[in-house]
Write a protein that holds these residues in place. Structure first.
Motif, PDB file in Angstrom:
ATOM      1  N   ILE A  90       0.825  -1.194   0.000  1.00 29.65           N
ATOM      2  CA  ILE A  90       0.000   0.000   0.000  1.00 29.65           C
ATOM      3  C   ILE A  90       0.865   1.251   0.000  1.00 29.65           C
ATOM      4  CG2 ILE A  90      -2.020  -1.073   1.025  1.00 29.65           C
ATOM      5  CD1 ILE A  90      -1.148  -0.079   3.734  1.00 29.65           C
ATOM      6  N   ASN A  91       0.255   2.354  -0.456  1.00 29.64           N
ATOM      7  CA  ASN A  91       0.948   3.638  -0.517  1.00 29.64           C
ATOM      8  C   ASN A  91      -0.082   4.753  -0.338  1.00 29.64           C
ATOM      9  OD1 ASN A  91      -0.318   4.001  -3.088  1.00 29.64           O
ATOM     10  ND2 ASN A  91       1.351   2.829  -4.044  1.00 29.64           N
ATOM     11  N   GLU A  92       0.314   5.967  -0.629  1.00 29.73           N
ATOM     12  CA  GLU A  92      -0.569   7.118  -0.428  1.00 29.73           C
ATOM     13  C   GLU A  92      -1.840   7.016  -1.266  1.00 29.73           C
ATOM     14  OE1 GLU A  92      -1.425  10.263   1.772  1.00 29.73           O
ATOM     15  OE2 GLU A  92       0.713   9.780   1.712  1.00 29.73           O
ATOM     16  N   GLN A  93      -1.709   6.530  -2.515  1.00 31.02           N
ATOM     17  CA  GLN A  93      -2.859   6.441  -3.415  1.00 31.02           C
ATOM     18  C   GLN A  93      -3.682   5.178  -3.173  1.00 31.02           C
ATOM     19  OE1 GLN A  93      -3.952   8.847  -5.504  1.00 31.02           O
ATOM     20  NE2 GLN A  93      -2.338  10.060  -4.518  1.00 31.02           N
ATOM     21  N   GLN A  94      -3.023   4.049  -3.125  1.00 31.09           N
ATOM     22  CA  GLN A  94      -3.700   2.782  -2.839  1.00 31.09           C
ATOM     23  C   GLN A  94      -3.451   2.472  -1.367  1.00 31.09           C
ATOM     24  OE1 GLN A  94      -1.896   0.327  -5.992  1.00 31.09           O
ATOM     25  NE2 GLN A  94      -3.883   0.366  -7.020  1.00 31.09           N
ATOM     26  N   GLY A 130     -14.256  -8.384   0.977  1.00 34.34           N
ATOM     27  CA  GLY A 130     -13.074  -8.805   1.715  1.00 34.34           C
ATOM     28  C   GLY A 130     -13.005  -8.146   3.071  1.00 34.34           C
ATOM     29  N   VAL A 131     -11.832  -8.263   3.676  1.00 34.60           N
ATOM     30  CA  VAL A 131     -11.586  -7.721   5.011  1.00 34.60           C
ATOM     31  C   VAL A 131     -10.346  -6.837   4.947  1.00 34.60           C
ATOM     32  CG1 VAL A 131     -11.012  -8.300   7.398  1.00 34.60           C
ATOM     33  CG2 VAL A 131     -12.602  -9.734   6.122  1.00 34.60           C
ATOM     34  N   VAL A 132     -10.424  -5.659   5.546  1.00 33.61           N
ATOM     35  CA  VAL A 132      -9.271  -4.753   5.573  1.00 33.61           C
ATOM     36  C   VAL A 132      -8.140  -5.423   6.341  1.00 33.61           C
ATOM     37  CG1 VAL A 132      -8.396  -2.532   6.389  1.00 33.61           C
ATOM     38  CG2 VAL A 132     -10.683  -2.676   5.366  1.00 33.61           C
ATOM     39  N   ASP A 133      -6.970  -5.522   5.690  1.00 30.21           N
ATOM     40  CA  ASP A 133      -5.826  -6.212   6.279  1.00 30.21           C
ATOM     41  C   ASP A 133      -4.753  -5.235   6.755  1.00 30.21           C
ATOM     42  OD1 ASP A 133      -4.662  -9.049   6.572  1.00 30.21           O
ATOM     43  OD2 ASP A 133      -3.011  -7.975   5.588  1.00 30.21           O
ATOM     44  N   GLU A 134      -4.669  -4.092   6.081  1.00 26.72           N
ATOM     45  CA  GLU A 134      -3.637  -3.105   6.441  1.00 26.72           C
ATOM     46  C   GLU A 134      -4.093  -1.727   5.969  1.00 26.72           C
ATOM     47  OE1 GLU A 134       1.165  -2.332   5.642  1.00 26.72           O
ATOM     48  OE2 GLU A 134       0.196  -4.169   4.898  1.00 26.72           O
ATOM     49  N   VAL A 135      -3.745  -0.698   6.738  1.00 24.86           N
ATOM     50  CA  VAL A 135      -4.129   0.671   6.418  1.00 24.86           C
ATOM     51  C   VAL A 135      -2.883   1.539   6.369  1.00 24.86           C
ATOM     52  CG1 VAL A 135      -5.420   2.702   7.210  1.00 24.86           C
ATOM     53  CG2 VAL A 135      -6.390   0.407   7.489  1.00 24.86           C
ATOM     54  N   TYR A 136      -2.782   2.382   5.326  1.00 22.71           N
ATOM     55  CA  TYR A 136      -1.654   3.296   5.181  1.00 22.71           C
ATOM     56  C   TYR A 136      -2.015   4.610   5.865  1.00 22.71           C
ATOM     57  CZ  TYR A 136       2.201   5.777   2.847  1.00 22.71           C
ATOM     58  OH  TYR A 136       3.351   6.492   2.555  1.00 22.71           O
ATOM     59  N   ARG A 137      -1.334   4.890   6.951  1.00 25.65           N
ATOM     60  CA  ARG A 137      -1.615   6.083   7.757  1.00 25.65           C
ATOM     61  C   ARG A 137      -3.069   6.069   8.236  1.00 25.65           C
ATOM     62  NH1 ARG A 137       1.780  10.619   4.248  1.00 25.65           N
ATOM     63  NH2 ARG A 137       3.821   9.636   4.529  1.00 25.65           N
ATOM     64  N   GLU A 138      -3.666   7.239   8.406  1.00 23.64           N
ATOM     65  CA  GLU A 138      -5.009   7.304   8.962  1.00 23.64           C
ATOM     66  C   GLU A 138      -6.059   7.091   7.884  1.00 23.64           C
ATOM     67  OE1 GLU A 138      -5.668  10.852  11.149  1.00 23.64           O
ATOM     68  OE2 GLU A 138      -4.112  10.438  12.643  1.00 23.64           O
ATOM     69  N   SER A 139      -7.160   6.468   8.267  1.00 26.75           N
ATOM     70  CA  SER A 139      -8.260   6.211   7.355  1.00 26.75           C
ATOM     71  C   SER A 139      -9.525   6.041   8.168  1.00 26.75           C
ATOM     72  CB  SER A 139      -7.998   4.945   6.525  1.00 26.75           C
ATOM     73  OG  SER A 139      -9.160   4.544   5.834  1.00 26.75           O
ATOM     74  N   GLU A 140     -10.677   6.254   7.526  1.00 30.71           N
ATOM     75  CA  GLU A 140     -11.943   5.973   8.186  1.00 30.71           C
ATOM     76  C   GLU A 140     -12.147   4.474   8.349  1.00 30.71           C
ATOM     77  OE1 GLU A 140     -15.141   7.878   6.189  1.00 30.71           O
ATOM     78  OE2 GLU A 140     -14.396   9.911   6.551  1.00 30.71           O
ATOM     79  N   MET A 169      -9.751 -11.135  -8.165  1.00 31.73           N
ATOM     80  CA  MET A 169      -9.579 -12.583  -8.107  1.00 31.73           C
ATOM     81  C   MET A 169      -8.137 -12.938  -7.732  1.00 31.73           C
ATOM     82  SD  MET A 169     -11.441 -15.290 -10.673  1.00 31.73           S
ATOM     83  CE  MET A 169     -13.002 -14.384 -10.599  1.00 31.73           C
ATOM     84  N   ARG A 170      -7.734 -12.433  -6.570  1.00 33.00           N
ATOM     85  CA  ARG A 170      -6.404 -12.647  -6.011  1.00 33.00           C
ATOM     86  C   ARG A 170      -6.522 -12.546  -4.491  1.00 33.00           C
ATOM     87  NH1 ARG A 170      -3.696  -6.749  -7.508  1.00 33.00           N
ATOM     88  NH2 ARG A 170      -5.681  -5.713  -7.963  1.00 33.00           N
ATOM     89  N   GLU A 171      -5.576 -13.096  -3.803  1.00 30.85           N
ATOM     90  CA  GLU A 171      -5.702 -13.200  -2.351  1.00 30.85           C
ATOM     91  C   GLU A 171      -5.678 -11.851  -1.649  1.00 30.85           C
ATOM     92  OE1 GLU A 171      -4.047 -17.356  -0.858  1.00 30.85           O
ATOM     93  OE2 GLU A 171      -2.529 -16.287  -2.039  1.00 30.85           O
ATOM     94  N   TYR A 172      -4.937 -10.894  -2.188  1.00 35.27           N
ATOM     95  CA  TYR A 172      -4.862  -9.547  -1.621  1.00 35.27           C
ATOM     96  C   TYR A 172      -4.867  -8.529  -2.753  1.00 35.27           C
ATOM     97  CZ  TYR A 172      -3.190 -11.732   2.736  1.00 35.27           C
ATOM     98  OH  TYR A 172      -3.072 -12.490   3.868  1.00 35.27           O
ATOM     99  N   PHE A 173      -5.387  -7.345  -2.482  1.00 31.18           N
ATOM    100  CA  PHE A 173      -5.262  -6.248  -3.436  1.00 31.18           C
ATOM    101  C   PHE A 173      -5.200  -4.926  -2.677  1.00 31.18           C
ATOM    102  CE2 PHE A 173      -9.784  -7.150  -2.956  1.00 31.18           C
ATOM    103  CZ  PHE A 173     -10.351  -5.905  -2.755  1.00 31.18           C
ATOM    104  N   ALA A 174      -4.476  -3.972  -3.264  1.00 30.89           N
ATOM    105  CA  ALA A 174      -4.373  -2.626  -2.710  1.00 30.89           C
ATOM    106  C   ALA A 174      -5.288  -1.705  -3.508  1.00 30.89           C
ATOM    107  CB  ALA A 174      -2.931  -2.130  -2.781  1.00 30.89           C
ATOM    108  N   ILE A 175      -5.985  -0.820  -2.809  1.00 28.11           N
ATOM    109  CA  ILE A 175      -6.979   0.021  -3.465  1.00 28.11           C
ATOM    110  C   ILE A 175      -7.184   1.280  -2.630  1.00 28.11           C
ATOM    111  CG2 ILE A 175      -8.973  -1.010  -2.275  1.00 28.11           C
ATOM    112  CD1 ILE A 175     -10.445  -0.943  -5.002  1.00 28.11           C
ATOM    113  N   ASN A 176      -7.649   2.340  -3.270  1.00 32.37           N
ATOM    114  CA  ASN A 176      -7.943   3.567  -2.534  1.00 32.37           C
ATOM    115  C   ASN A 176      -9.229   3.394  -1.730  1.00 32.37           C
ATOM    116  OD1 ASN A 176      -9.201   6.458  -2.247  1.00 32.37           O
ATOM    117  ND2 ASN A 176      -7.038   6.778  -2.710  1.00 32.37           N
TER     118      ASN A 176
END
Length: 338
Positions: A22-26, A64-74, A117-124
């Motif tokens: 993950i990064n600032e955008q995803q 899915g289920v949120v697995d990791e968050v980049y900095r602060e998020s709702e 259709m993959r085990e993990y994905f990064a997204i905004n």
């Protein structure tokens, strides 16, 4: 991590890819739980989706289920989420008209960029909607297709008291049916497959018509005393069904088109002008996720048991093949990620 990727026409492989970062955008990493197989996914595999690019990890009906968050998020780790698969530019005419689903440079998850259709994905986080953890994943995976039903009925300006014809009792036709029945409307649904029509009846259809046995135009004229239906939604998406939609619609009625078939239909101007028909396209959805999630959380779709087949990720190729070979048996197939 494992992923199912279309690498060419009728070529799907389950392969190992690097786990995304993950990064600032995803800024949200999601662990996938369920992915629905849509007709558009099958069209990508078969090389008949004119909008897709390959190679491509398919899948846009994703929970899915949120697995990791980049900095602060709702959003927080452990939240259950559903993907809104559209990413508009925000600058073109369509976006400025508040219709991002037809953005000039629209990017669709699983079509123009790798999907779920993959085990993990990064997204905004803007493309994720939180859902109640009490909602089973087998139900929440239906949220995206139900937004298609919400969009189609909205585009048809469906009103209490209307009579609606849905051509096609496949997954999308059934989602349109269920969303339509949130209003006080009479729904006629047609199909070639009697088992699908029987299920549609259980899901609230008022009248079913088997077009393998009966003439749809004659049946609609009889049912409506010659007036025609007020709204016609074509979920078969062939030139002939588009023609039929125009022919069966009443004066001042609305015709909703969902298909991407590039073959021309034979439609004259007379019924459109004489009856002042409104003919509109319906693509994806615009701001429908919140209302669909609210309706699901209120239990309005608790009996919508559309999922009939489940496969594991390593069976993805077999899943697509099974749907192709047994379309009469499959309402909705999903891929499980355990």
């Amino acid at each position: 991590m494992k992923a199912a990727r279309v690498i060419g026409k009728n070529e799907l492989v389950v392969e190992t890819l690097d786990k995304p970062k993950i990064n600032e955008q995803q800024n949200i990493l999601v662990k996938t739980k369920k992915v629905g197989i849509c007709g558009s996914d099958r069209h990508i595999l078969h090389g008949t989706n004119p909008l897709a690019t390959i190679p491509r990890v398919v899948g846009h009906e994703v929970v899915g289920v949120v697995d990791e968050v980049y900095r602060e998020s709702e959003l927080q780790v452990g939240d259950h989420v559903v993907v809104e698969p559209i990413r508009p530019c925000g600058e073109c005419y369509a976006c400025k008209q508040d219709r991002p689903n037809v953005c000039e440079d629209l990017v669709v998850f699983g079509v123009h960029e790798d999907g779920g259709m993959r085990e993990y994905f990064a997204i905004n986080e803007k493309q994720l909607h939180k859902i109640n953890k009490d909602i089973p994943f087998e139900m929440s995976v239906l949220i995206e297709p139900l937004t298609i039903g919400a969009q189609a009925t909205s585009r048809g300006n469906l009103q209490d008291g209307d009579t609606l014809l849905i051509q096609g009792a496949g997954p999308i036709g059934l989602c349109i049916l269920r969303y339509a029945k949130l209003k006080d409307v009479k729904v006629i649904i047609s199909d070639l497959d009697q088992s699908r029509l029987d299920y549609a009846k259980l899901q609230g259809a008022d009248i079913t018509i088997n077009v393998a046995e009966k003439d749809l135009l004659e049946e609609v004229r009889s049912i409506t005393n010659g007036e025609g239906v007020n709204v016609s939604i074509d979920a078969v998406c062939m030139p002939q069904t588009f023609e039929t939609s125009v022919q069966v619609t009443s004066a001042a009625g609305r015709v909703v088109v969902l298909g991407f078939d590039e073959r021309p239909a034979n439609i004259s101007q007379m019924p459109i002008t004489k009856n002042e028909l409104t003919i509109v396209g319906s693509r994806l959805q615009t701001y429908k996720f919140a209302e669909v999630i609210e309706n699901i959380e209120k239990g309005k779709f608790d009996d919508f048991d559309l999922v009939t087949h489940q496969f594991e990720l390593n069976e993805a190729k077999e899943a697509f093949q099974y749907i192709d070979e047994h379309p009469e048996q499959v309402k909705k197939a999903i891929i499980n990620f355990n």
